[in-house]
Design an enzyme around this catalytic site. Structure first.
Site, PDB file in Angstrom:
ATOM      1  N   SER A 124     -81.178  99.098  23.077  1.00 29.90           N
ATOM      2  CA  SER A 124     -81.034  98.116  22.011  1.00 29.90           C
ATOM      3  C   SER A 124     -80.598  96.771  22.582  1.00 29.90           C
ATOM      4  CB  SER A 124     -79.964  98.624  21.040  1.00 29.90           C
ATOM      5  OG  SER A 124     -79.554  97.594  20.180  1.00 29.90           O
ATOM      6  N   TYR A 148     -71.078 101.697  19.411  1.00 34.78           N
ATOM      7  CA  TYR A 148     -72.498 102.085  19.407  1.00 34.78           C
ATOM      8  C   TYR A 148     -73.219 101.485  20.615  1.00 34.78           C
ATOM      9  CZ  TYR A 148     -77.446 101.534  18.272  1.00 34.78           C
ATOM     10  OH  TYR A 148     -78.822 101.501  18.342  1.00 34.78           O
ATOM     11  N   LYS A 152     -75.147 103.108  24.240  1.00 33.31           N
ATOM     12  CA  LYS A 152     -76.465 102.776  24.815  1.00 33.31           C
ATOM     13  C   LYS A 152     -76.299 102.363  26.280  1.00 33.31           C
ATOM     14  CE  LYS A 152     -79.052 103.378  21.124  1.00 33.31           C
ATOM     15  NZ  LYS A 152     -79.956 104.539  21.063  1.00 33.31           N
TER      16      LYS A 152
HETATM   17  P1  NAD Z   1     -83.101 107.069  12.496  1.00 36.48           P
HETATM   18  O1  NAD Z   1     -81.726 107.469  12.114  1.00 36.48           O
HETATM   19  O2  NAD Z   1     -84.117 106.889  11.435  1.00 36.48           O
HETATM   20  O3  NAD Z   1     -83.676 108.120  13.567  1.00 36.48           O
HETATM   21  C1  NAD Z   1     -82.838 108.856  14.436  1.00 36.48           C
HETATM   22  C2  NAD Z   1     -83.165 110.328  14.249  1.00 36.48           C
HETATM   23  O4  NAD Z   1     -82.289 111.101  15.089  1.00 36.48           O
HETATM   24  C3  NAD Z   1     -82.956 110.817  12.814  1.00 36.48           C
HETATM   25  O5  NAD Z   1     -84.153 111.429  12.343  1.00 36.48           O
HETATM   26  C4  NAD Z   1     -81.804 111.827  12.919  1.00 36.48           C
HETATM   27  O6  NAD Z   1     -81.941 112.898  12.013  1.00 36.48           O
HETATM   28  C5  NAD Z   1     -81.926 112.268  14.369  1.00 36.48           C
HETATM   29  N1  NAD Z   1     -80.680 112.777  14.927  1.00 36.48           N
HETATM   30  C6  NAD Z   1     -79.428 112.245  14.803  1.00 36.48           C
HETATM   31  N2  NAD Z   1     -78.540 113.037  15.452  1.00 36.48           N
HETATM   32  C7  NAD Z   1     -79.237 114.063  15.991  1.00 36.48           C
HETATM   33  C8  NAD Z   1     -78.868 115.212  16.755  1.00 36.48           C
HETATM   34  N3  NAD Z   1     -77.590 115.455  17.082  1.00 36.48           N
HETATM   35  N4  NAD Z   1     -79.835 116.071  17.131  1.00 36.48           N
HETATM   36  C9  NAD Z   1     -81.129 115.850  16.785  1.00 36.48           C
HETATM   37  N5  NAD Z   1     -81.527 114.787  16.063  1.00 36.48           N
HETATM   38  C10 NAD Z   1     -80.598 113.905  15.666  1.00 36.48           C
HETATM   39  O7  NAD Z   1     -82.980 105.748  13.396  1.00 36.48           O
HETATM   40  P2  NAD Z   1     -84.101 104.754  13.939  1.00 36.48           P
HETATM   41  O8  NAD Z   1     -83.873 103.435  13.308  1.00 36.48           O
HETATM   42  O9  NAD Z   1     -85.441 105.381  13.879  1.00 36.48           O
HETATM   43  O10 NAD Z   1     -83.614 104.636  15.440  1.00 36.48           O
HETATM   44  C11 NAD Z   1     -84.175 105.396  16.487  1.00 36.48           C
HETATM   45  C12 NAD Z   1     -83.492 105.036  17.795  1.00 36.48           C
HETATM   46  O11 NAD Z   1     -83.663 103.653  18.051  1.00 36.48           O
HETATM   47  C13 NAD Z   1     -81.989 105.303  17.811  1.00 36.48           C
HETATM   48  O12 NAD Z   1     -81.641 105.813  19.079  1.00 36.48           O
HETATM   49  C14 NAD Z   1     -81.397 103.916  17.613  1.00 36.48           C
HETATM   50  O13 NAD Z   1     -80.117 103.821  18.205  1.00 36.48           O
HETATM   51  C15 NAD Z   1     -82.411 103.056  18.320  1.00 36.48           C
HETATM   52  N6  NAD Z   1     -82.423 101.661  17.830  1.00 36.48           N
HETATM   53  C16 NAD Z   1     -82.604 101.434  16.493  1.00 36.48           C
HETATM   54  C17 NAD Z   1     -82.569 100.132  16.007  1.00 36.48           C
HETATM   55  C18 NAD Z   1     -82.725  99.845  14.530  1.00 36.48           C
HETATM   56  O14 NAD Z   1     -82.336  98.769  14.079  1.00 36.48           O
HETATM   57  N7  NAD Z   1     -83.315 100.743  13.746  1.00 36.48           N
HETATM   58  C19 NAD Z   1     -82.380  99.056  16.905  1.00 36.48           C
HETATM   59  C20 NAD Z   1     -82.217  99.324  18.254  1.00 36.48           C
HETATM   60  C21 NAD Z   1     -82.236 100.641  18.719  1.00 36.48           C
END
Ligand code: NAD
Ligand code: UDP
Length: 337
Positions: A124, A148, A152
């Site tokens: 991120s 958070y 990362k």
């Molecule tokens: P999201 O919450 O929709 O997807 C994450 C998924 O991980 C979910 O489906 C959740 O059920 C699953 N999960 C959580 N804990 C778990 C565990 N212990 N075991 C198995 N599955 C588990 O989030 P997203 O927005 O799709 O983000 C995806 C990735 O991208 C994350 O790692 C997030 O940190 C990163 N990210 C997101 C953003 C944003 O703004 N959305 C920005 C930068 C980075």
């Protein structure tokens, strides 16, 4: 290629699974469904005519993870699974370190056991902290300002050490800027649990009548209109960046870090007004105090991804909010019936 997608039923994951299936890959999804539902994958199947294999497994179950890899034998992993709320990470730091850092360790051990050594990781832009320089290049040192963000950083460090110890690992660290929007069909999109933390999902819920007004966190930043500036990127462009990273890793070993952003910054009010144009109504807002920990401006230098991967974002801010609105208006309560 057979690809295992952790967190594949989530927001970015489901859009990436859609693109992978359309590109002809075989896809295995693992998710514990803590923040998503299988409905997203049912809709991906309906859109693509192809089915991803789903396994409900927790990253925190090391034996379950090993069994998953033994049973499915993927050639590469895209690792989305984890927790992502900045505020919650300050309240529950151990839970965040355990899920994100220890969970990723379990994943890497399980991969190693079956000699699966290609991974694309969801990092991120938050790892950059508050640098003076803009745009943000991958060379800027990491200095995350939240728990958070530090999870990362730790995962990036872990992967860097792993890559340095064993040249047969192929690793991509993708630093996302602000993902928004939805697939143009309006069938899949972001479905935040509870009150949305992020700007665009919040605006979308105001537009659909689930929230009264938007709170704008500060209008005294040194920006075009005083409100915070971010680099919003369409989730489908972001998803495609993962396919490009996988292609690159197939012919280049080692560890690589890329920003995935557009290189353009938009203020909170600019995004609000773009959304008003998309939904055809005025959206009420109030200026409130700054949100602690927010930076004034953040946008990417995405030139490395263009040079190395031939990737750049194609969709502009109007397309992002149009698609986000299309998803929200067709699914006012998200995936809930
Ligand atoms: P999201 O919450 O929709 O997807 C994450 C998924 O991980 C979910 O489906 C959740 O059920 C699953 N999960 C959580 N804990 C778990 C565990 N212990 N075991 C198995 N599955 C588990 O989030 P997203 O927005 O799709 O983000 C995806 C990735 O991208 C994350 O790692 C997030 O940190 C990163 N990210 C997101 C953003 C944003 O703004 N959305 C920005 C930068 C980075
Ligand atoms: N923001 C806002 N009101 C909200 C949510 C966000 O004014 O309800 C602002 C926030 O201060 C920042 C921008 O919108 O300037 C993007 O915030 P978001 O949480 O979406 O992303 P991040 O801060 O993680 O980049």
């Amino acid at each position: 290629m057979k690809i295992l997608v952790t967190g594949g039923s989530g927001y970015i994951g489901s859009h990436t699974v859609h693109e992978l299936l359309n590109a002809g890959h075989e896809v295995v999804v693992m998710d514990n469904l803590a923040n998503s539902s299988e409905e997203s994958l049912r809709r991906v199947a309906e859109l693509t005519g192809k089915q991803a294999e789903f396994h409900q497994v927790d990253l925190l179950d090391p034996e379950g993870m090993k069994k998953l890899f033994r049973d499915t034998r993927p050639e590469a992993v895209i690792h989305f699974a984890g927790l992502k709320a900045v505020g919650e990470s300050a309240e529950k730091p151990l839970w965040y370190y355990q899920t994100n850092v220890a969970g990723t360790l379990n994943l890497l051990y399980a991969m190693e056991e079956v000699d699966c050594k290609t991974i694309v990781f969801s990092s991120s832009a938050t790892v950059y902290g508050e640098p003076e320089e803009m745009p943000l290049t991958e060379k800027i040192n990491m200095d995350a300002q939240s728990c958070y963000g530090r999870t990362k950083e730790h995962i990036e460090d872990m992967l860097r050490d792993l890559g340095a110890s064993d040249a047969s690992w192929n690793i991509a660290l993708l630093r996302y800027f602000n993902p928004v929007g939805a697939h143009e069909s309006g069938r899949i999109g972001e479905d935040p649990a509870g009150i949305p933390n992020n700007l665009v999902p919040f605006i979308a819920q105001v537009a659909v009548g689930r929230r009264e007004h938007l709170n704008v966190f500060g209008n005294d930043y040194p920006t075009v209109d005083g409100t915070g500036v971010r680099d919003y990127i369409h989730v489908v462009d972001l998803a495609n960046g993962h396919l490009k990273a996988l292609e690159y890793l197939a012919s280049h070993g080692g560890l690589h870090t890329w920003n995935l952003g557009t290189g353009n910054g938009y203020s909170v009010l600019e995004v609000l007004h773009a959304f008003e144009k998309a939904c055809g109504k005025e959206l009420p807002y109030k200026i409130v105090d700054r949100r602690p920990g927010d930076v004034a401006v953040s946008y990417a230098d995405p030139s490395s991804a263009l040079a190395d991967l031939g990737w750049s974002a194609e969709r502009d801010i109007d397309t992002m909010v149009r698609d986000h609105w299309n998803w929200q208006k067709n699914n006012p309560n998200g995936y809930e019936a």
